[in-house]
Write a protein that holds these residues in place. Sequence first.
Motif, mmCIF file in Angstrom:
data_model
loop_
_atom_site.group_PDB
_atom_site.id
_atom_site.type_symbol
_atom_site.label_atom_id
_atom_site.label_comp_id
_atom_site.label_asym_id
_atom_site.label_seq_id
_atom_site.Cartn_x
_atom_site.Cartn_y
_atom_site.Cartn_z
ATOM 1 N N ILE A 126 -1.261 61.875 12.022
ATOM 2 C CA ILE A 126 -2.276 62.826 11.569
ATOM 3 C C ILE A 126 -1.785 64.259 11.772
ATOM 4 C CG2 ILE A 126 -4.623 63.702 11.947
ATOM 5 C CD1 ILE A 126 -5.386 60.840 12.862
ATOM 6 N N PHE A 127 -1.189 64.504 12.923
ATOM 7 C CA PHE A 127 -0.697 65.845 13.237
ATOM 8 C C PHE A 127 0.379 66.279 12.244
ATOM 9 C CE2 PHE A 127 1.898 69.030 15.306
ATOM 10 C CZ PHE A 127 0.969 69.844 15.947
ATOM 11 N N ASP A 128 1.295 65.383 11.943
ATOM 12 C CA ASP A 128 2.420 65.720 11.065
ATOM 13 C C ASP A 128 2.051 65.750 9.587
ATOM 14 O OD1 ASP A 128 4.071 65.916 13.252
ATOM 15 O OD2 ASP A 128 5.014 63.953 12.977
ATOM 16 N N ASN A 129 1.179 64.829 9.178
ATOM 17 C CA ASN A 129 0.940 64.637 7.743
ATOM 18 C C ASN A 129 -0.505 64.823 7.287
ATOM 19 O OD1 ASN A 129 3.727 63.706 7.436
ATOM 20 N ND2 ASN A 129 3.029 61.850 8.494
ATOM 21 N N ILE A 136 -8.100 66.001 5.436
ATOM 22 C CA ILE A 136 -7.627 66.541 6.711
ATOM 23 C C ILE A 136 -6.178 66.988 6.538
ATOM 24 C CG2 ILE A 136 -7.171 66.059 9.148
ATOM 25 C CD1 ILE A 136 -9.289 63.812 8.957
ATOM 26 N N PRO A 137 -5.889 68.279 6.647
ATOM 27 C CA PRO A 137 -4.506 68.742 6.478
ATOM 28 C C PRO A 137 -3.662 68.463 7.716
ATOM 29 C CG PRO A 137 -5.905 70.576 7.033
ATOM 30 C CD PRO A 137 -6.822 69.382 6.886
ATOM 31 N N ALA A 138 -2.364 68.591 7.570
ATOM 32 C CA ALA A 138 -1.447 68.403 8.701
ATOM 33 C C ALA A 138 -1.658 69.507 9.726
ATOM 34 C CB ALA A 138 -0.006 68.414 8.208
ATOM 35 N N CYS A 139 -1.866 69.137 10.970
ATOM 36 C CA CYS A 139 -2.100 70.124 12.037
ATOM 37 C C CYS A 139 -0.886 71.027 12.231
ATOM 38 C CB CYS A 139 -2.411 69.415 13.348
ATOM 39 S SG CYS A 139 -3.707 68.163 13.269
ATOM 40 N N ASN A 184 -11.271 71.922 8.092
ATOM 41 C CA ASN A 184 -10.166 70.980 8.307
ATOM 42 C C ASN A 184 -10.601 69.677 8.970
ATOM 43 O OD1 ASN A 184 -8.416 72.793 7.154
ATOM 44 N ND2 ASN A 184 -7.450 73.425 9.083
ATOM 45 N N VAL A 185 -11.584 69.740 9.860
ATOM 46 C CA VAL A 185 -11.942 68.535 10.622
ATOM 47 C C VAL A 185 -13.343 68.016 10.312
ATOM 48 C CG1 VAL A 185 -10.391 69.201 12.481
ATOM 49 C CG2 VAL A 185 -12.805 69.786 12.651
ATOM 50 N N GLN A 194 -9.459 61.577 19.099
ATOM 51 C CA GLN A 194 -8.869 61.020 20.320
ATOM 52 C C GLN A 194 -7.369 60.783 20.136
ATOM 53 O OE1 GLN A 194 -10.168 60.508 23.282
ATOM 54 N NE2 GLN A 194 -12.393 60.508 22.999
ATOM 55 N N ALA A 195 -6.995 60.302 18.957
ATOM 56 C CA ALA A 195 -5.586 60.015 18.684
ATOM 57 C C ALA A 195 -4.775 61.309 18.615
ATOM 58 C CB ALA A 195 -5.455 59.242 17.372
ATOM 59 N N VAL A 196 -5.276 62.292 17.901
ATOM 60 C CA VAL A 196 -4.575 63.576 17.799
ATOM 61 C C VAL A 196 -4.421 64.209 19.174
ATOM 62 C CG1 VAL A 196 -4.742 65.931 16.909
ATOM 63 C CG2 VAL A 196 -5.268 64.012 15.418
#
Length: 203
Positions: A126-129, A136-139, A184-185, A194-196
């Motif tokens: 999620i963070f990368d992509n 949801i954009p890439a963080c 974004n979120v 939680q995963a991010v």
Amino acid sequence: MKTIFATTGFALALATAGIVTAGNSVAAVPAAVSSTCSTCHGADGISSVSTFPNLAGQEKSYLETQLKAFRDHSRADARAQAYMWGIAGPLSDSSISALATYFSEQAPAAGQPVADAALVAQGKAIFDNGVASQGIPACQSCHGAQAQGMATFPRLAGQHRTYLVQQLMAFHDGSRQNAIMNANVKNMTEAQAQAVAAYIHTQ
């Protein structure tokens, strides 16, 4: 009463340290940090309680923006009101700049291992992509490839997992206002948050 005491104590500490007036020096900041900021954030900007964020190594401009938002009450989420409105109220622009400089120059918290490898992998994806199907954009596009932060976008690496989840969900439900993050979120689930947070905690 507790908020009034904290505000008065902090203003007194700042005045004693000589950083309320213009022309203050960064060398004077630790006196104020040790008397008030360190109670929640640690003298070096690394907090021992996950309720309070690590400030060490944070982007200076971001710290300045947040302190001013606490001062003028434009950051109005529940935690901001409970912990920071009273403390930031008496701060001058020069005091804010000095505090932001001090914390930005401290060594940031190191990433910590997270036992759930699958959760971390999900968070990294999620963070990368991002998650295109949920908008949801890439963080990393704003916060940096290693979550190190960039200018007005805060450093996230090494931040407490609990704090990160709380803030993501506050952006999600609108209790913390920021046009970019609210958008974004808005479709992010708590499980995804939680995963991010787990992944960022390892950085």
